[in-house]
Scaffold this active site. Structure first.
Site, PDB file in Angstrom:
ATOM      1  N   SER A  37       0.824  -1.215   0.000  1.00  0.00           N
ATOM      2  CA  SER A  37       0.000   0.000   0.000  1.00  0.00           C
ATOM      3  C   SER A  37       0.857   1.264   0.000  1.00  0.00           C
ATOM      4  O   SER A  37       0.382   2.336  -0.363  1.00  0.00           O
ATOM      5  CB  SER A  37      -0.906   0.029   1.236  1.00  0.00           C
ATOM      6  OG  SER A  37      -1.741  -1.105   1.256  1.00  0.00           O
ATOM      7  N   HIS A  74      -2.773   3.082   6.988  1.00  0.00           N
ATOM      8  CA  HIS A  74      -1.933   1.884   6.986  1.00  0.00           C
ATOM      9  C   HIS A  74      -0.685   2.072   6.128  1.00  0.00           C
ATOM     10  O   HIS A  74       0.245   1.277   6.212  1.00  0.00           O
ATOM     11  CB  HIS A  74      -2.729   0.661   6.538  1.00  0.00           C
ATOM     12  CG  HIS A  74      -3.445   0.826   5.242  1.00  0.00           C
ATOM     13  ND1 HIS A  74      -4.558   1.638   5.098  1.00  0.00           N
ATOM     14  CD2 HIS A  74      -3.212   0.317   4.009  1.00  0.00           C
ATOM     15  CE1 HIS A  74      -4.976   1.594   3.842  1.00  0.00           C
ATOM     16  NE2 HIS A  74      -4.180   0.811   3.166  1.00  0.00           N
ATOM     17  N   SER A 121      -8.636   4.308  10.874  1.00  0.00           N
ATOM     18  CA  SER A 121     -10.031   3.951  10.635  1.00  0.00           C
ATOM     19  C   SER A 121     -10.389   4.664   9.339  1.00  0.00           C
ATOM     20  O   SER A 121     -10.466   5.897   9.286  1.00  0.00           O
ATOM     21  CB  SER A 121     -10.922   4.412  11.782  1.00  0.00           C
ATOM     22  OG  SER A 121     -12.250   4.012  11.513  1.00  0.00           O
ATOM     23  N   ASN A 181      -5.486   1.899  -6.245  1.00  0.00           N
ATOM     24  CA  ASN A 181      -4.658   0.722  -6.577  1.00  0.00           C
ATOM     25  C   ASN A 181      -5.503  -0.533  -6.784  1.00  0.00           C
ATOM     26  O   ASN A 181      -4.966  -1.610  -7.033  1.00  0.00           O
ATOM     27  CB  ASN A 181      -3.529   0.526  -5.550  1.00  0.00           C
ATOM     28  CG  ASN A 181      -4.041   0.136  -4.171  1.00  0.00           C
ATOM     29  OD1 ASN A 181      -5.115  -0.452  -4.023  1.00  0.00           O
ATOM     30  ND2 ASN A 181      -3.264   0.454  -3.147  1.00  0.00           N
ATOM     31  N   LEU A 183      -6.991  -2.693  -5.167  1.00  0.00           N
ATOM     32  CA  LEU A 183      -7.042  -3.867  -4.289  1.00  0.00           C
ATOM     33  C   LEU A 183      -7.262  -3.440  -2.844  1.00  0.00           C
ATOM     34  O   LEU A 183      -6.526  -2.608  -2.311  1.00  0.00           O
ATOM     35  CB  LEU A 183      -5.741  -4.675  -4.379  1.00  0.00           C
ATOM     36  CG  LEU A 183      -5.506  -5.419  -5.694  1.00  0.00           C
ATOM     37  CD1 LEU A 183      -4.095  -6.020  -5.724  1.00  0.00           C
ATOM     38  CD2 LEU A 183      -6.546  -6.536  -5.882  1.00  0.00           C
ATOM     39  N   LYS A 243      -0.868  -1.592  -6.842  1.00  0.00           N
ATOM     40  CA  LYS A 243      -0.453  -1.961  -5.490  1.00  0.00           C
ATOM     41  C   LYS A 243       0.864  -2.743  -5.599  1.00  0.00           C
ATOM     42  O   LYS A 243       1.007  -3.612  -6.462  1.00  0.00           O
ATOM     43  CB  LYS A 243      -1.548  -2.819  -4.835  1.00  0.00           C
ATOM     44  CG  LYS A 243      -1.467  -2.881  -3.315  1.00  0.00           C
ATOM     45  CD  LYS A 243      -2.841  -3.210  -2.734  1.00  0.00           C
ATOM     46  CE  LYS A 243      -2.794  -3.479  -1.242  1.00  0.00           C
ATOM     47  NZ  LYS A 243      -4.130  -3.592  -0.654  1.00  0.00           N
ATOM     48  N   HIS A 257      -1.874  -7.678   0.769  1.00  0.00           N
ATOM     49  CA  HIS A 257      -2.291  -6.565   1.629  1.00  0.00           C
ATOM     50  C   HIS A 257      -1.773  -6.817   3.038  1.00  0.00           C
ATOM     51  O   HIS A 257      -1.946  -7.902   3.585  1.00  0.00           O
ATOM     52  CB  HIS A 257      -3.817  -6.424   1.652  1.00  0.00           C
ATOM     53  CG  HIS A 257      -4.275  -5.288   2.525  1.00  0.00           C
ATOM     54  ND1 HIS A 257      -4.504  -4.028   2.045  1.00  0.00           N
ATOM     55  CD2 HIS A 257      -4.521  -5.234   3.865  1.00  0.00           C
ATOM     56  CE1 HIS A 257      -4.875  -3.241   3.040  1.00  0.00           C
ATOM     57  NE2 HIS A 257      -4.898  -3.948   4.160  1.00  0.00           N
ATOM     58  N   SER A 346     -32.885  23.462  17.522  1.00  0.00           N
ATOM     59  CA  SER A 346     -33.238  22.616  18.665  1.00  0.00           C
ATOM     60  C   SER A 346     -32.116  22.584  19.691  1.00  0.00           C
ATOM     61  O   SER A 346     -32.365  22.488  20.890  1.00  0.00           O
ATOM     62  CB  SER A 346     -33.522  21.182  18.204  1.00  0.00           C
ATOM     63  OG  SER A 346     -34.776  21.097  17.576  1.00  0.00           O
ATOM     64  N   GLU A 367     -23.508  13.804  10.564  1.00  0.00           N
ATOM     65  CA  GLU A 367     -22.823  13.926  11.851  1.00  0.00           C
ATOM     66  C   GLU A 367     -21.360  13.531  11.762  1.00  0.00           C
ATOM     67  O   GLU A 367     -20.535  13.993  12.561  1.00  0.00           O
ATOM     68  CB  GLU A 367     -23.538  13.059  12.908  1.00  0.00           C
ATOM     69  CG  GLU A 367     -24.960  13.519  13.239  1.00  0.00           C
ATOM     70  CD  GLU A 367     -26.009  13.105  12.201  1.00  0.00           C
ATOM     71  OE1 GLU A 367     -25.681  12.304  11.293  1.00  0.00           O
ATOM     72  OE2 GLU A 367     -27.150  13.594  12.284  1.00  0.00           O
TER      73      GLU A 367
END
Lengths: 617, 617
Positions: A37, A74, A121, A181, A183, A243, A257, A346, A367
């Site tokens: 990656s 990553h 994440s 990439n 993948l 990749k 990966h 509100s 949100e």
């Protein structure tokens, strides 16, 4: 492409090769990580760090440095390799990747001074980048924000929230690059190498969209230049890549990966291939261009507000007091910004908008980008207050989790807590927000019961570093504190106390008033109880709770407009456990339904009547 | 438009008028609710319920009934009005809207037999509809799925996750309608009445997209007919509408969101206007067309698996045992389906895919539609197992919250729990998943430590009704249970027990092995402790915990690879509090970092060494 950049192509290609070499080395040394990656992104990272971005490698704190967000976290090894190339860290340091005593973690975190927000994440980087880019406008800086995304992560809905938000804010200082990439972890990505499938979507969301070969250095430089010339909207560069590029035996292959090359023969084979790829350089690459100083300096030091103007006995919803306090804060200090998700009338954040509209950011019903943008703003010195119904903050829990990992200075507020909202029913009732926030060890959790404590605590939130959450309520409640009363993060108030209290009842928010009513009912029949307003759940004043437990026969009763797990009951129980005290918990124990607020508060067992029964039991 | 439908236009217009009248009446009676959001959708709902959809109004359980999801759940009154029109409920009943003793809540929930999933948290309906539409394929039914969305909610990222998922699955049995009334709660929606801004996006996501005037009955019928003729992909009907349509004094006006007409003069004025709108009918509308029976009948009764084939002392990661067990279950029963978010080779749900590929649904990196689709599948009789890294289930917490409100039969699994995942670092570590799941009072929470208990509990999950969660671990752990050992939802195992135990140590998952090691270390030095494998956190076996507390000097020590709030410690503390026992908690108390698993387990205070110290303290 400008002439100057063209002459750099060969040198940049060699940088890309060195970045690949370092990424292979560090992951092989670590025995884990994502070299394939990294390899797909090598030319993109080389171009960004050594031709495009303006930053001072010796000064990570410079507010005018261009910003880089590695959304595909990553690929951290290539980011660290770029820093080594820029002289920010040594090449040897990159070999400490993923070790316990190194800050070069598996995915980047703000423990590292060049990282604004933790990533890893997927689908969060672009949301944060929206906030970072908004901040440039706030401080009047020319810095630009760059985000490197993976193609796999564009399946995340959060990416499309930011896809809408960035053009809405006309962020032409924001450039995103998708490293297509093709993948993912488990197989081909959703649109693989169909570049048109990506392009049509980004164009539909009104981004200036450029498709390039992500390994063609000249094309990358030209695209970045085109982005510079694009006004009024952000640019998405869709880079078709391979990749594992330039490591022939893994190039474009599934199954590679998150897999390092085995140290020894396998790694050496890759390095031998990479070493062959160096080309003669026409002109060495200079150090990165320095930023132009243009930022307005943020004030430092605490913000102070005059005492609240509420009078004892006024009835004001804490959500409305939140809006008033926020508007006051915003008028006092340019660091304070507010973010909404179509409920400003509100949560009353519209009061802020009316007063300081230029620092109010509407996110519509989205949100994740609201919290993500707040994260980016906080990372660059703003004090952001994102708010919505507390129930809908659950939509952004992964962002909140990552904000905690990043220890960012965001100030979340959630209104419409609990069954006391009434007729709208369970979908609108937050009954797990305290659990969700308290689970994060560094999020401070506040829950005021009246307008004065709300206003005082909002000022504390602005001045207290780190992630924080305030829960507010829908119903109007009486003002019970005088304007000069003080409140601390980690404090509580003992509201009723006598020498012969038979139990301590601990509430917060609307249940404080149920506890006070129970107190009066019991007093009329000759029984004294102590009543505590636990406006700070985390941190919590364990010492006072322990003192009260000791003075009231060890009888602690908590009452909360929240489910039984993770809220006031658990917070108090955990605080007093070491001294052997336990807690009787009154909380909502079933999925609730629509009804009148008072009907629901009673039915779900958290009204004064239930407190009286618990005291008598 | 078919001739038959054309002749119905006048009658359908009159139905739309009656739906408006009922929506005004019920919200005025309730004193709250959203009549203006109902009014924009009246023609759309009339066409769907009285011309388009096939269903048996007397038989909500008919598996071949067409399905309707009101994603804009705040328009509940018009849904209830449509049921009254169809004779499912009486007109008088609609006046019980939002009352405590009525199931006609502020937003629809599955307490009502015609509702599949609770709505009211915007942006979820289309995700659920993807699952409902997939289920038609699973059972071989011709039923079609219709979703009515608001325009405001299309800012939610989750909508774009399903926008990708539905064409990916080629769901031509799915029709979505966006009621583009251009007004959200707090002001104009993101793209207001720019119909092309919507159309270009849905087309980019490969939907058959039709733009119509949402108040033109003939156009609605023609669009629905066009959807029928569209093969291989879903249809999005973008209906331009006016909020408050046909109530002249609120029509298209901001400030009328969520506001009923005042009972009395104001309401009467609206009703007078509406009454004037009835037109002569050419042909009365017949009752809705009945469904064609075509569904394959699902098996009923429990699914049983043969005893696991693991041998004592084998080392198998619980995540791998999960995959094996899931594949076995899937092969046994067509109700079982699995859903992934691009980590099937880490959660081992790929074992299911290899065995029963036709019931495996890949969602790419999109956790919200993964859980949302699982909700829809569960609502229609499937037993869905969505799984990803436990950390990334936080991305779908709002869906999980709504699944709990709906009490849906979904079986979530999260792998890679805690610091024991090691080098990848905190972004990949779930340390709040137990808190998040336990907060919901009706979600069962399981956390097995070995392969046998995992397989046994997966079978229990399939047979136990209601939402459930299983937490699995990354590292391999030894098999400690024989193949005939049984496990119950709500059970635990006392692994070490003697007459002179000085404390009870309670772990789950990887900490069971730390507890066993501590037991052996202490035993070697003459100290006996009790060790419990708390594989079921919710429900919890309070009786056995209390017995052990009594038998071991009241000393309970919990140890968990989770943050200190909301996990094992709080679960046990809450279970034993009534008897006056407290708990000493060993848990992760800081934001962790990368490192070797064993290094982290020790550093964060949850290793055998720390247990030994806690016992000795």
């Amino acid at each position: 492409m400008p002439v100057q950049a063209a002459s750099r192509v060969a040198a940049l290609k060699n940088i890309a090769t060195r970045l690949r070499i370092d990424s292979v080395r560090s992951t092989s040394e670590a025995g884990s990580g994502h070299p394939s990656s990294c390899a797909s992104a090598a030319e993109l990272v080389a171009a960004l760090f050594f031709s495009e971005m303006r930053y001072d490698p010796r000064d990570p704190k410079n507010p005018d440095n261009d910003r880089f967000v590695l959304s595909k976290g990553h690929a951290a090894p290539i980011l660290y390799a770029a820093w080594a190339e820029a002289g920010i860290i040594t090449r040897d340091e990159t070999l400490n990747l993923r070790k316990f005593d190194s800050d070069l973690e598996g995915h980047p975190t703000p423990r590292l001074p060049w990282v604004d927000v933790a990533t890893g994440s997927l689908g969060q980087g672009l949301c944060a980048a929206v906030g970072i880019a908004l901040n440039a406008r706030r401080i009047g800086s020319e810095y630009r924000t760059y985000v490197l995304m993976g193609d796999g992560e564009t399946a995340e809905g959060s990416v499309w929230e930011s896809a809408h938000a960035a053009p809405h804010h006309k962020l032409d200082n924001l450039v995103a690059i998708t490293d297509v990439n093709a993948l993912g972890q488990a197989g081909p990505t959703q649109w693989q190498h169909d570049m048109e499938a990506y392009a049509v979507k980004w164009r539909a969301f009104d981004w200036h969209t450029i498709v390039i070969d992500g390994h063609d250095m000249a094309a990358i430089l030209a695209a970045l230049d085109e982005a510079h010339r694009t006004k009024g909207r952000p640019t998405m560069i869709l880079a078709k890549t391979i990749k594992g590029k330039n490591i022939p035996f893994i190039e474009g292959k599934n199954g590679w990966h998150g897999k390092p090359l085995k140290k020894g023969e396998e790694m050496q084979r890759a390095l031998d291939e990479l070493e062959k790829q160096f080309v003669p350089e026409d002109e060495p690459v200079a150090t990165p261009e320095l930023p132009r100083s243009s930022a307005r300096k943020d004030p430092s030091g605490p913000i102070s507000l005059d005492p609240p103007s509420y009078k004892l006995g006024d009835t004001v919803a804490t959500r409305e007091a939140y809006g008033d306090a926020l508007a006051k804060l915003g008028a006092k200090d340019i660091r304070v910004v507010a973010l909404d998700a179509d409920v400003k009338n509100s949560t009353f954040s519209d009061k802020f908008e009316q007063r300081v509209g230029e620092r109010f950011y509407e996110n519509y019903i989205a949100e994740q980008v609201m919290i993500g943008a707040a994260m980016g703003l906080a990372a660059r010195g703003a004090i952001p207050f994102p708010s919505t119904f507390a129930a809908f903050l659950t939509r952004a829990y992964d962002f909140i989790r990552m904000a905690a990992i990043s220890n960012l200075n965001i100030k979340m507020a959630g209104s419409h807590a609990g069954v006391s909202i009434g007729e709208d029913g369970p979908s609108q009732m937050a009954l797990e927000d305290l659990a969700m926030m308290r689970a994060q060890p560094n999020i401070a959790v506040l829950y005021p019961c009246d307008a004065v404590s709300t206003e005082r605590l909002i000022a504390k939130m602005a001045n207290h570093k780190g992630p924080m959450y305030m829960r507010t309520s829908r119903p109007k409640t009486p003002v019970i504190y005088g304007p000069n009363e003080t409140f601390e993060v980690g404090g509580l108030k003992v509201l009723r106390e006598s020498g012969n209290d038979v139990a301590t009842v601990i509430g917060a928010g609307i249940t404080v008033f149920e506890a006070l009513k129970a107190h009066d009912d019991l007093k009329a029949k000759g029984t004294a109880i102590r009543v505590i307003d636990l406006y700070s759940l985390q941190p919590i004043d364990a010492a006072t709770l322990l003192r009260c437990a000791k003075e009231t026969n060890g009888r602690l009763i908590t009452v909360e407009d929240h489910y039984a797990s993770g809220g006031i009951g658990d917070a108090v129980a955990s605080a007093v456990a070491s001294a052997g005290f336990t807690v009787k918990r009154l909380a909502v124990r079933d999925i609730p339904r629509s009804g009148k607020p008072e009907e629901l508060v009673d039915h779900y067992g958290i009204s004064a009547r239930h407190i009286v029964n618990a005291v008598r039991a």
